[in-house]
Write a protein that holds these residues in place. Structure first.
Motif, mmCIF file in Angstrom:
data_model
loop_
_atom_site.group_PDB
_atom_site.id
_atom_site.type_symbol
_atom_site.label_atom_id
_atom_site.label_comp_id
_atom_site.label_asym_id
_atom_site.label_seq_id
_atom_site.Cartn_x
_atom_site.Cartn_y
_atom_site.Cartn_z
ATOM 1 N N LEU A 28 1.041 -10.744 -9.857
ATOM 2 C CA LEU A 28 0.899 -12.173 -9.595
ATOM 3 C C LEU A 28 0.321 -12.884 -10.822
ATOM 4 C CD1 LEU A 28 -0.462 -12.328 -5.942
ATOM 5 C CD2 LEU A 28 1.863 -12.648 -6.740
ATOM 6 N N PRO A 29 0.745 -14.126 -11.064
ATOM 7 C CA PRO A 29 0.193 -14.876 -12.201
ATOM 8 C C PRO A 29 -1.249 -15.303 -11.934
ATOM 9 C CG PRO A 29 1.675 -16.257 -10.925
ATOM 10 C CD PRO A 29 1.767 -14.870 -10.349
ATOM 11 N N ILE A 40 -0.736 -6.826 -7.059
ATOM 12 C CA ILE A 40 0.166 -5.935 -7.781
ATOM 13 C C ILE A 40 1.026 -5.206 -6.749
ATOM 14 C CG2 ILE A 40 0.319 -3.916 -9.310
ATOM 15 C CD1 ILE A 40 -2.475 -4.641 -10.322
ATOM 16 N N GLU A 41 2.301 -5.019 -7.083
ATOM 17 C CA GLU A 41 3.189 -4.203 -6.251
ATOM 18 C C GLU A 41 3.680 -3.037 -7.090
ATOM 19 O OE1 GLU A 41 6.289 -6.609 -4.631
ATOM 20 O OE2 GLU A 41 4.951 -7.567 -3.182
ATOM 21 N N ILE A 42 3.565 -1.835 -6.533
ATOM 22 C CA ILE A 42 3.973 -0.611 -7.229
ATOM 23 C C ILE A 42 5.127 0.005 -6.454
ATOM 24 C CG2 ILE A 42 3.253 1.686 -7.945
ATOM 25 C CD1 ILE A 42 0.442 0.583 -8.276
ATOM 26 N N THR A 49 4.449 -0.439 -2.619
ATOM 27 C CA THR A 49 3.076 -0.422 -2.122
ATOM 28 C C THR A 49 2.308 -1.543 -2.791
ATOM 29 O OG1 THR A 49 3.200 1.982 -1.935
ATOM 30 C CG2 THR A 49 1.018 0.997 -1.828
ATOM 31 N N GLY A 50 1.591 -2.335 -1.998
ATOM 32 C CA GLY A 50 0.782 -3.421 -2.537
ATOM 33 C C GLY A 50 -0.622 -2.962 -2.874
ATOM 34 N N VAL A 51 -1.191 -3.553 -3.923
ATOM 35 C CA VAL A 51 -2.559 -3.257 -4.337
ATOM 36 C C VAL A 51 -3.361 -4.549 -4.225
ATOM 37 C CG1 VAL A 51 -4.038 -2.478 -6.218
ATOM 38 C CG2 VAL A 51 -1.789 -1.453 -5.900
ATOM 39 N N GLN A 52 -4.438 -4.503 -3.440
ATOM 40 C CA GLN A 52 -5.296 -5.679 -3.272
ATOM 41 C C GLN A 52 -6.474 -5.605 -4.232
ATOM 42 O OE1 GLN A 52 -5.017 -3.761 -0.146
ATOM 43 N NE2 GLN A 52 -3.264 -4.858 0.658
#
Length: 104
Positions: A28-29, A40-42, A49-52
């Motif tokens: 994300l910007p 972030i998405e991996i 998988t999303g990273v918070q």
């Protein structure tokens, strides 16, 4: 990644869980986001998988480490009785026996 949090905490580190691997698909910007937002998405094998900005760790699961380092420096409390009867190394764990509310 590193995110500016506020005036008190200037750097907030976004860390990926050790069991997640793959390629970064989306970041994300710069902006204001809630801690639950996937910043972030991996992608690994077609699974995204999303990273918070926070991590959840089970209470009984230890953080993964390669090895436990041997303590080399004593933690001194400057209380002779505690230092003599309950020696502890810096970074080690300890339990001080005694009743509740007795000022341990």
């Amino acid at each position: 990644g590193v995110i500016y949090e506020n005036g008190l905490f200037k750097q907030h580190f976004v860390m990926v869980h050790p069991h997640i691997s793959g390629r970064v698909k989306k970041i994300l910007p710069a902006g204001k986001y809630a801690i639950e937002t996937n910043v972030i998405e991996i992608e690994e094998g077609g699974k995204v998988t999303g990273v918070q900005m926070f991590q959840k760790w089970p209470v009984r699961e230890a953080r993964p480490v390669v090895e436990k380092l041997q303590g080399c420096t004593a933690l001194l409390t400057c209380e002779r009785v505690i230092d003599a009867l309950f020696p502890v190394t810096q970074g080690g764990t300890a339990a001080v026996p005694g009743a509740f509310g007795c000022g341990k």
